[in-house]
Design a protein around this motif. Structure first.
Motif, PDB file in Angstrom:
ATOM      1  N   ASN A  81      -2.041 -11.412   6.056  1.00 54.61           N
ATOM      2  CA  ASN A  81      -3.104 -10.706   6.745  1.00 54.61           C
ATOM      3  C   ASN A  81      -3.805 -11.695   7.666  1.00 54.61           C
ATOM      4  O   ASN A  81      -3.434 -12.864   7.750  1.00 54.61           O
ATOM      5  CB  ASN A  81      -4.099 -10.070   5.763  1.00 54.61           C
ATOM      6  N   VAL A 125       0.817  -1.214   0.000  1.00 48.97           N
ATOM      7  CA  VAL A 125       0.000   0.000   0.000  1.00 48.97           C
ATOM      8  C   VAL A 125       0.851   1.264   0.000  1.00 48.97           C
ATOM      9  O   VAL A 125       0.316   2.372  -0.090  1.00 48.97           O
ATOM     10  CB  VAL A 125      -0.971   0.024   1.202  1.00 48.97           C
ATOM     11  N   ARG A 173      -6.234   6.192   4.487  1.00 54.85           N
ATOM     12  CA  ARG A 173      -7.198   5.190   4.932  1.00 54.85           C
ATOM     13  C   ARG A 173      -7.949   4.540   3.774  1.00 54.85           C
ATOM     14  O   ARG A 173      -8.687   3.580   3.967  1.00 54.85           O
ATOM     15  CB  ARG A 173      -8.194   5.826   5.901  1.00 54.85           C
ATOM     16  N   SER A 174      -7.799   5.063   2.580  1.00 61.63           N
ATOM     17  CA  SER A 174      -8.501   4.495   1.431  1.00 61.63           C
ATOM     18  C   SER A 174      -7.998   3.078   1.148  1.00 61.63           C
ATOM     19  O   SER A 174      -6.824   2.764   1.343  1.00 61.63           O
ATOM     20  CB  SER A 174      -8.290   5.373   0.199  1.00 61.63           C
ATOM     21  N   ARG A 175      -8.887   2.240   0.645  1.00 64.39           N
ATOM     22  CA  ARG A 175      -8.512   0.858   0.351  1.00 64.39           C
ATOM     23  C   ARG A 175      -7.995   0.657  -1.064  1.00 64.39           C
ATOM     24  O   ARG A 175      -7.358  -0.353  -1.345  1.00 64.39           O
ATOM     25  CB  ARG A 175      -9.724  -0.057   0.573  1.00 64.39           C
ATOM     26  N   TRP A 176      -8.294   1.587  -1.978  1.00 71.52           N
ATOM     27  CA  TRP A 176      -7.967   1.296  -3.378  1.00 71.52           C
ATOM     28  C   TRP A 176      -6.858   2.156  -3.934  1.00 71.52           C
ATOM     29  O   TRP A 176      -5.985   1.656  -4.642  1.00 71.52           O
ATOM     30  CB  TRP A 176      -9.216   1.421  -4.250  1.00 71.52           C
TER      31      TRP A 176
END
Length: 509
Positions: A467, A277, A358-361
């Motif tokens: 994860n 990320v 904080r965005s997931r994409w």
């Protein structure tokens, strides 16, 4: 000799395994280690026998240097360390960077209309970066008092151990020496064979079935003067991005699998880096042992983050610039390292100002695009070609559609668009290239990686959880008939795909 060659699979490996376990029955624990060390030296000499004396000289000098560091006290320890490190760096500088220095000086001289330096006939010994960095870490560990094992046979094996010698991982002395001295590893174990062979086959499939099928789409677009258009550039750059991914991931798996056959665990070196990320996480997942080395022996030695933000940013840039030079002697590698240094600085500054996204994409998408853009300089033969390809990604060289889409000319004309169907010059739409590329993308972004598949059997020294949710239980390897048949079929597919044996991309470093 390549891991993905018939001579290795059906000649070298069975003989080395048989000799290792037969000598393990002798009750003399040094004999299996000596056999494996000799086999590793033969493996290295198979590439270029004239550099075996260089490897042995490097091993001997560094072994004696480590012993001398351990025997010295006070300032003398540091003097011996500096001398030994200087010898290693001078060796690396001569073989890896002498030609680069001469070429750079001659380019400047030509631009100024002056005479240049005579060319040098220096040939880069394969694997020199890996065995040099491995021994630099050993010397520093000796200075820090972290080395307790000094048997010469084990040290020779530690440096020359064939699963890692050519393309890593970069090993630590304290991780490997206890395993080489463990008599239990000299006895064959069915579990090690089942796990090791399965991991090896998985790596072989990544190399033979995926990476090698992506190579034909990448090679033409990175040729000097190719001038790719937008579609060609995107396909070629994506092909190389995933070719390198599966080529290096495949080598890492094959090295871990081969080592497990001998009862030895290697450190993990690859952990789904395209799922990262941010850039810092990318480097914690890509070539993990090199990242560890650069952090522990360069970034921290420069001061790390101990002296304020400005120096931290400077240290990040210097570390990545030197990391780029480690990968290759050329300005394209310097730019590649500089880009990653800049990425890290921007990321740190962003987090300092705005916190963690904080965005997931968009963070993983932006990270992947930044990494892909930097790979252009990593792969291109020169800076001009890299700039041309990077510009082509944004349409600087125009757009052309494949000739096979000429039937769309009339419908497109109704929309006011009359493109030229010049063709994508170097790809066959009916060939395996595009389907393999789509499969590679799906596997890299969505599939569990090797340590997740073998999570219950600890494939490497350390255990890394991707994860909290490791996927469906069906993806976890078990010693069952179904998994055995699946991997047997995969191995047969690899054998039929080994009609053209190609080197691993990291062999050039």
């Amino acid at each position: 000799m390549l891991f993905n060659s018939f001579s290795f699979l059906f000649f070298y490996l069975p003989i080395v395994l048989a000799g290792y376990f037969l000598l393990g029955q002798s009750g003399r624990p040094l004999l299996p280690a000596a056999w494996l060390a000799l086999a590793s030296l033969f493996f290295y000499g198979y590439w270029e026998v004239r550099y075996v004396p260089l490897l042995l000289a490097s091993i001997t000098v560094n072994y004696l240097g480590g012993r001398l560091i351990g025997a010295c006290t006070g300032p003398a320890r540091k003097r011996v360390l500096v001398t030994a490190l200087s010898a290693n760096l001078c060796l690396l500088a001569w073989y890896k960077y002498a030609n680069f220095f001469v070429d750079s000086v001659n380019a400047l001289a030509a631009a100024a209309g002056a005479g240049g330096l005579p060319p040098l006939a220096v040939i880069l010994p394969i694997g020199i970066s890996f065995f040099t960095f491995t021994q630099i870490a050993f010397l520093v560990d000796c200075y820090r008092g972290e080395v307790r094992e000094y048997r010469f046979i084990h040290y020779v094996l530690f440096v020359s151990y064939f699963p890692h010698l050519i393309a890593g991982p970069v090993l630590h002395h304290r991780e490997m020496m206890p395993q080489f001295a463990d008599a239990a590893n000299t006895r064959p174990h069915a579990g090690n064979f089942a796990i090791g062979l399965s991991i090896f086959v998985l790596g072989l499939a990544k190399k033979v079935l995926i990476a090698d099928n992506l190579s034909p789409m990448a090679i033409p677009v990175f040729a000097a003067g190719a001038g790719p258009t937008l579609i060609e550039a995107w396909i070629g750059v994506l092909a190389y991005t995933f070719q390198l991914y599966f080529d290096f991931s495949g080598y890492c798996d094959m090295a871990i699998g081969l080592s497990r056959l001998f009862g030895v665990r290697l450190p993990l070196n690859f952990n789904s880096p395209y799922k990262a990320v941010n850039i810092a996480e990318f480097w914690r997942r890509w070539h993990m042992t090199l990242s560890r080395f650069l952090r522990d022996y360069l970034y921290i030695a420069l001061g790390g983050s101990r002296h304020g933000q400005a120096r931290r940013y400077r240290n990040l840039m210097l570390t990545m610039l030197l990391g780029g030079l480690w990968h290759g002697a050329g300005w394209t590698f310097v730019i590649w390292g500089g880009l990653h240094g800049l990425y890290l600085v921007v990321q740190q500054a962003w987090q300092q100002r705005f916190g963690v996204a904080r965005s997931r994409w968009w963070p993983p998408a932006l990270t992947f695009f930044a990494v892909m853009l930097a790979w252009i300089f990593f792969r291109a033969p020169d800076v001009a070609t890299a700039r041309d390809i990077a510009g082509a990604l944004f349409g600087a060289n125009g757009v052309s559609l494949p000739r096979g889409l000429e039937a769309l000319a009339v419908p497109l004309a109704h929309w006011g668009w009359q493109p030229a169907f010049d063709g994508v010059r170097w790809i066959e739409l009916g060939g395996p290239g595009l389907p393999v590329l789509l499969l590679a993308m799906l596997l890299a972004f969505r599939a569990p990686n090797t340590q997740e598949i073998f999570i219950h059997y600890k494939p490497g020294i350390e255990r890394i959880f991707q994860n909290a949710q490791l996927g469906r239980l069906a993806w976890h390897w078990r010693p069952t008939r179904r998994w055995s048949l699946g991997f047997a079929a995969l191995f047969v597919a690899c054998i039929f795909g080994m009609n053209r044996v190609t080197e691993f991309l990291y062999f050039q470093f």
